[in-house]
Design a protein around this motif. Sequence first.
Motif, PDB file in Angstrom:
ATOM      1  N   SER A 209     -38.410  23.350 -11.465  1.00  0.00           N
ATOM      2  CA  SER A 209     -39.726  22.702 -11.787  1.00  0.00           C
ATOM      3  C   SER A 209     -39.717  22.373 -13.321  1.00  0.00           C
ATOM      4  N   LEU A 210     -38.781  23.347 -14.096  1.00  0.00           N
ATOM      5  CA  LEU A 210     -38.774  23.065 -15.654  1.00  0.00           C
ATOM      6  C   LEU A 210     -38.180  21.883 -15.719  1.00  0.00           C
ATOM      7  N   TRP A 211     -36.919  21.724 -15.038  1.00  0.00           N
ATOM      8  CA  TRP A 211     -36.232  20.540 -15.269  1.00  0.00           C
ATOM      9  C   TRP A 211     -36.917  19.256 -14.997  1.00  0.00           C
ATOM     10  N   ARG A 212     -37.810  19.441 -13.830  1.00  0.00           N
ATOM     11  CA  ARG A 212     -38.432  18.155 -13.676  1.00  0.00           C
ATOM     12  C   ARG A 212     -39.778  17.710 -14.598  1.00  0.00           C
ATOM     13  N   CYS A 213     -40.354  18.773 -14.760  1.00  0.00           N
ATOM     14  CA  CYS A 213     -41.637  18.692 -15.770  1.00  0.00           C
ATOM     15  C   CYS A 213     -41.157  18.341 -17.433  1.00  0.00           C
ATOM     16  N   LEU A 214     -40.015  18.803 -17.550  1.00  0.00           N
ATOM     17  CA  LEU A 214     -39.389  18.190 -18.812  1.00  0.00           C
ATOM     18  C   LEU A 214     -39.230  16.706 -18.887  1.00  0.00           C
ATOM     19  N   GLY A 215     -38.561  16.401 -17.665  1.00  0.00           N
ATOM     20  CA  GLY A 215     -38.238  14.815 -17.458  1.00  0.00           C
ATOM     21  C   GLY A 215     -39.621  14.002 -17.583  1.00  0.00           C
ATOM     22  N   LEU A 216     -40.633  14.651 -16.757  1.00  0.00           N
ATOM     23  CA  LEU A 216     -41.899  13.836 -16.833  1.00  0.00           C
ATOM     24  C   LEU A 216     -42.426  13.875 -18.046  1.00  0.00           C
ATOM     25  N   ALA A 217     -42.452  14.802 -18.816  1.00  0.00           N
ATOM     26  CA  ALA A 217     -42.968  14.527 -20.318  1.00  0.00           C
ATOM     27  C   ALA A 217     -42.067  14.017 -21.167  1.00  0.00           C
ATOM     28  N   GLY A 218     -41.025  13.572 -20.856  1.00  0.00           N
ATOM     29  CA  GLY A 218     -40.280  12.840 -21.779  1.00  0.00           C
ATOM     30  C   GLY A 218     -39.477  13.681 -22.738  1.00  0.00           C
ATOM     31  N   VAL A 219     -39.229  15.027 -22.327  1.00  0.00           N
ATOM     32  CA  VAL A 219     -38.409  15.542 -23.221  1.00  0.00           C
ATOM     33  C   VAL A 219     -37.006  15.768 -22.981  1.00  0.00           C
ATOM     34  N   ASP A 220     -36.182  15.650 -23.873  1.00  0.00           N
ATOM     35  CA  ASP A 220     -34.667  15.334 -23.657  1.00  0.00           C
ATOM     36  C   ASP A 220     -33.911  16.323 -24.698  1.00  0.00           C
ATOM     37  N   ALA A 221     -33.973  17.403 -24.175  1.00  0.00           N
ATOM     38  CA  ALA A 221     -33.348  18.501 -25.031  1.00  0.00           C
ATOM     39  C   ALA A 221     -32.104  19.231 -24.394  1.00  0.00           C
ATOM     40  N   ALA A 222     -31.054  19.675 -25.059  1.00  0.00           N
ATOM     41  CA  ALA A 222     -29.937  20.520 -24.431  1.00  0.00           C
ATOM     42  C   ALA A 222     -30.564  21.834 -24.126  1.00  0.00           C
ATOM     43  N   ILE A 223     -30.374  22.184 -23.007  1.00  0.00           N
ATOM     44  CA  ILE A 223     -30.578  23.554 -22.460  1.00  0.00           C
ATOM     45  C   ILE A 223     -29.307  24.185 -21.979  1.00  0.00           C
ATOM     46  N   SER A 224     -28.709  25.167 -22.349  1.00  0.00           N
ATOM     47  CA  SER A 224     -27.402  25.764 -21.659  1.00  0.00           C
ATOM     48  C   SER A 224     -27.569  27.371 -21.419  1.00  0.00           C
ATOM     49  N   GLY A 225     -26.884  27.769 -20.513  1.00  0.00           N
ATOM     50  CA  GLY A 225     -26.927  28.997 -19.926  1.00  0.00           C
ATOM     51  C   GLY A 225     -27.688  29.317 -18.589  1.00  0.00           C
ATOM     52  N   TYR A 226     -28.397  28.398 -18.107  1.00  0.00           N
ATOM     53  CA  TYR A 226     -29.133  28.406 -17.172  1.00  0.00           C
ATOM     54  C   TYR A 226     -28.996  27.042 -15.932  1.00  0.00           C
ATOM     55  N   GLY A 227     -27.708  26.965 -15.801  1.00  0.00           N
ATOM     56  CA  GLY A 227     -27.273  26.216 -14.697  1.00  0.00           C
ATOM     57  C   GLY A 227     -26.828  24.825 -15.284  1.00  0.00           C
ATOM     58  N   THR A 228     -25.905  24.100 -14.224  1.00  0.00           N
ATOM     59  CA  THR A 228     -25.749  22.573 -14.776  1.00  0.00           C
ATOM     60  C   THR A 228     -26.654  21.649 -14.633  1.00  0.00           C
ATOM     61  N   LEU A 229     -27.785  22.173 -13.890  1.00  0.00           N
ATOM     62  CA  LEU A 229     -28.935  20.981 -13.583  1.00  0.00           C
ATOM     63  C   LEU A 229     -29.362  20.654 -14.739  1.00  0.00           C
ATOM     64  N   PHE A 230     -29.577  21.442 -15.999  1.00  0.00           N
ATOM     65  CA  PHE A 230     -29.985  20.799 -17.143  1.00  0.00           C
ATOM     66  C   PHE A 230     -29.145  19.960 -17.745  1.00  0.00           C
ATOM     67  N   ALA A 231     -28.145  19.317 -17.278  1.00  0.00           N
ATOM     68  CA  ALA A 231     -27.105  18.421 -17.822  1.00  0.00           C
ATOM     69  C   ALA A 231     -27.345  17.196 -17.070  1.00  0.00           C
ATOM     70  N   LYS A 232     -28.080  17.253 -16.181  1.00  0.00           N
ATOM     71  CA  LYS A 232     -28.315  15.908 -15.250  1.00  0.00           C
ATOM     72  C   LYS A 232     -29.322  15.412 -15.904  1.00  0.00           C
ATOM     73  N   SER A 233     -29.464  13.927 -15.806  1.00  0.00           N
ATOM     74  CA  SER A 233     -30.434  13.170 -16.342  1.00  0.00           C
ATOM     75  C   SER A 233     -31.890  13.432 -15.310  1.00  0.00           C
ATOM     76  N   SER A 234     -32.902  13.578 -15.879  1.00  0.00           N
ATOM     77  CA  SER A 234     -34.106  13.819 -15.193  1.00  0.00           C
ATOM     78  C   SER A 234     -35.194  12.706 -15.697  1.00  0.00           C
ATOM     79  N   VAL A 235     -35.312  11.601 -15.158  1.00  0.00           N
ATOM     80  CA  VAL A 235     -36.203  10.664 -15.516  1.00  0.00           C
ATOM     81  C   VAL A 235     -37.121  10.155 -14.327  1.00  0.00           C
ATOM     82  N   PRO A 236     -37.677  11.158 -13.689  1.00  0.00           N
ATOM     83  CA  PRO A 236     -38.098  11.061 -12.290  1.00  0.00           C
ATOM     84  C   PRO A 236     -39.705  10.334 -12.574  1.00  0.00           C
ATOM     85  N   ALA A 237     -39.758   9.380 -11.380  1.00  0.00           N
ATOM     86  CA  ALA A 237     -41.220   8.391 -11.640  1.00  0.00           C
ATOM     87  C   ALA A 237     -42.235   9.407 -11.512  1.00  0.00           C
ATOM     88  N   ASP A 238     -43.381   9.015 -12.164  1.00  0.00           N
ATOM     89  CA  ASP A 238     -44.533   9.887 -12.021  1.00  0.00           C
ATOM     90  C   ASP A 238     -45.105   9.896 -10.718  1.00  0.00           C
TER      91      ASP A 238
END
Length: 240
Positions: A209-238
């Motif tokens: 949910s954090l990963w998707r909400c960051l994408g929906l909010a247009g936040v592009d930030a590096a997050i390490s230590g919490y899985g490879t998911l945060f290295a994936k592009s998250s630009v989902p449609a509203d």
Amino acid sequence: MAPPGVSIHAARISAKAPWASWTDDGRDVVLAPDMAHGAAQLASLAPSAVVVAHTSSSIVGGPGWDHAVTAKLVEILPENCAITTNGVDCIGALSASGVSAPFVVFPPWFGDAINARGLEYLAALGVRASGHIRQIPAKKWQHLRPEELYGAFMHVEQRTDMLFDQIVQACPAEADGVLIVGTGVRCVGIIAALETALGRPVVTANQASLWRCLGLAGVDAAISGYGTLFAKSSVPADPR
């Protein structure tokens, strides 16, 4: 897990799952009173994104519920606020991670009936589990039925070391990833360790949910230590 500059706010909901019940004709949902109140409180903060952070509601509501409740929340939340649900987030996170046959880990307080519905929910959305377990709680709680654990406050004494061992021991070779279900499960601290031990992506409810909400909010930030998911592009449609 949140990057600098991102604030997270919550409205606690005490309603039973699903937090929005279907109408008799199955064409619409009615928000539980405290959910509607919570959404109105969050609206006053002008959030960039709001998530219905309750896996059980997505599961019990079934396919179609996520879209229906999102459409209902549009009536309360600001026009420019993106809205999502934990069910949608988990499916999106699995897809982004290339996981189609995850090993599914359910909370210890989920009974057999909701676990079965959870597997059906995932299957209906194209995700077929390669196997599943219900987390075993510490010995002091094992005399209780799953449905009694939350009321006995087992959730405030969760053991992430036990959860780690159970997942590593039970994960089948054919699983192409792991999905830990439930926003009430304490597990973000072992995501990276699990990925190292298993050599496969790990998706958890709150992480997704954090990963998707960051994408929906247009936040592009590096997050390490919490899985490879945060290295994936998250630009989902509203989702509205």
